[in-house]
Design an enzyme around this catalytic site. Structure first.
Site, PDB file in Angstrom:
ATOM      1  CB  SER A 127      74.921  76.223 -16.879  1.00 32.89           C
ATOM      2  OG  SER A 127      76.137  75.471 -16.614  1.00 32.89           O
ATOM      3  CB  THR A 128      77.155  73.241 -20.293  1.00 35.29           C
ATOM      4  OG1 THR A 128      77.976  73.867 -21.306  1.00 35.29           O
ATOM      5  CG2 THR A 128      77.265  71.671 -20.996  1.00 35.29           C
ATOM      6  CB  SER A 143      74.300  30.038 -50.307  1.00 32.05           C
ATOM      7  OG  SER A 143      75.708  29.510 -50.265  1.00 32.05           O
ATOM      8  CE  LYS A 167      71.575  27.647 -46.069  1.00 35.79           C
ATOM      9  NZ  LYS A 167      71.742  28.992 -45.443  1.00 35.79           N
TER      10      LYS A 167
END
Length: 479
Positions: free
Chosen positions: A147-148, A325, A331
């Site tokens: 069964s599922t 940046s 940076k």
């Protein structure tokens, strides 16, 4: 994804709701076709999780072998089904698993997708056309004894186990990276901090050893959760009573699946309980949340310790990975820890989803396992990748700033705590207050006031005395 809307070269397939044309080019059938139409939700087909597809194939092959051993399935059909499953397990035909990962029906669409693909490929192996189910049927043969409600949760557990195993390997790799840095930094004295304020001295190696230690504990927690995944309800069929199966089927198919997967699986002692209970998934999700907490806390620390580089703490350097940046030249941002923290935030949300879905089951079945699976698999995959990039692109190339570390100790007011056993709490308090008010160093003030000689102070500030327990007598004896 396979085009389900094509109309040329079709075959007719029939289900409870009627007859529909299905493209001849696909292995799936009418049940899958309807599911694709019903659940156009995430644009993520179940084939996006190959562990799940392989698990379904392993289960279907094991069921065919067990049913044949019990005399319920003839040898010809069994061999064709097993061959089709082996092909899927090896990575073939995954593009025919097209239903959305989020679906109603407690996973029935996934189970039927597997049944139809395997049946149609098996028909080809037997020399028949796709859709000629009179010779081998998706439900009556591929889904025989199943069964599922027992296939789907078992497949989810197998797939989660494989994902967790890869995460374990990644965690060990990251742990080793931190252990290597702990060894490299073991002689570097620094100030420890509590509540972001200076506390007492420690070594940078001790700090990194903690990150490795937290990961080791998380690995143990994940290993325990994986063991819960090994208890399955295969053979339970609809609600756990085992209806429509041979009395020996559940035990036999579990042994067969263990052999086919190499995982030591065990049949749940109470199949009715196991069919409705999602606690194993909750425990796994909790372990993943714990890992996410560790990783995010660690990444927060790495970002703080490397902050600056000159106006922040700046005690360590993270490897530069990209320009930081579009407006601030030079940076460089801590992008790897930032990315890993975002993975952690996602895992926190996934854990909430798993908790709600597990709680929402009613009576003999939980209908919400598809979202549990989707949430767990995302967490497993992203944490595994996060560990790897954190190790490879960040931790392995971290360097220390020894002068910054030394300055933080010599200039710290917190240093007075380490000298408290020698000069007394009252004197230490006065020195701390004066250091804060005047900007002078603790050592400088102690020498000015004659509380210790230069030699006594130098001996008292030896690293081995500052980073481990010592009695007052032992402390004084070293001076």
């Amino acid at each position: 994804m396979t085009d389900c809307t094509a109309t040329a070269h079709t075959r007719l397939e029939k289900d409870l709701l009627g007859t529909r044309p299905v493209p001849d080019s696909v292995y799936f059938g009418v049940h899958t076709l309807r599911a694709v139409e019903n659940f156009d939700i995430t644009a993520t087909p179940i084939s996006n999780y190959p562990d799940l597809i392989r698990a379904l194939a392993q289960i279907k092959a094991s069921a065919a072998q067990a049913n044949h051993a019990l005399g319920a399935l003839d040898a010809v059909k069994k061999e064709a089904i097993v061959q089709a499953c082996r092909e899927i397990e090896s990575g073939q035909h995954h593009d025919h698993f097209v239903v959305d990962v989020i679906q109603g029906g407690a996973g029935t669409s996934t189970n039927m997708n597997a049944n139809e693909v395997i049946a149609n490929r098996a028909l080809e192996i037997l020399g028949h056309e796709r859709g000629q189910y009179a010779f081998l049927h998706p439900n009556e043969d591929v889904n025989l004894g199943q069964s599922t409600n027992d296939v789907y949760p078992t497949a989810l557990k197998l797939a989660a186990y494989q994902g967790a195993a890869r995460l374990l390997t990644a965690l060990e790799y990251l742990q080793q990276a931190f252990e290597s840095k702990a060894h490299a930094f073991k002689e570097l004295l620094k100030m420890g901090r509590t509540q972001l304020q200076e506390a007492v001295p420690m070594t940078l190696g001790q700090e990194f050893a903690v990150y490795a230690g937290m990961i080791a504990k998380d690995r143990h927690c994940l290993t325990e959760a994986m063991q819960e995944l090994c208890e399955i309800n295969l053979g339970a069929t609809a609600i756990g009573t085992g209806i429509n199966t041979h009395p020996r089927y559940a035990k036999l198919v579990t042994r067969q699946l263990s052999s086919n997967t190499g995982i030591s699986l065990r049949s749940a002692p109470n199949l009715i309980l196991a069919t409705q209970d999602c606690s194993a998934f909750v425990q796994l999700s909790s372990a993943l949340k714990r890992i996410a907490v560790t990783l995010s806390k660690t990444c927060n620390d790495l970002r703080l310790l490397s902050s600056g580089p000159r106006a922040g703490i700046g005690e360590i350097n993270l490897p530069p990975r990209q320009a930081g940046s579009s407006i601030m030249p030079g940076k460089v941002n801590p992008v790897i820890p930032e990315a890993v923290s975002q993975i952690a935030f996602e895992v926190f949300g996934n854990d909430v989803t798993v908790s709600f879905a597990a709680e929402a089951g009613q009576l003999q079945l939980n209908a919400f396992e598809p979202i549990i699976a989707h949430s767990l698999y995302k967490s497993l995959r992203h944490l595994q990748r996060g560990c790897m990039i954190l190790a490879d692109y960040c931790v392995e190339a971290i360097t220390a700033n020894p002068q910054r570390l030394a300055d933080s100790v010599s200039q710290s007011i917190g240093l007075v705590t380490a000298l408290n056993p020698l000069i007394g709490y009252a004197a230490a308090t006065d020195i701390a207050k004066q250091a804060h008010e005047t900007g002078k160093g603790v050592a400088e003030l102690i020498l000015e006031q004659g509380l210790l000689s230069a030699n006594e102070l130098a001996q008292a500030l030896r690293p081995e005395l500052l980073i481990a327990p010592r009695t007052v007598n032992e402390f004084e004896q070293t001076l």
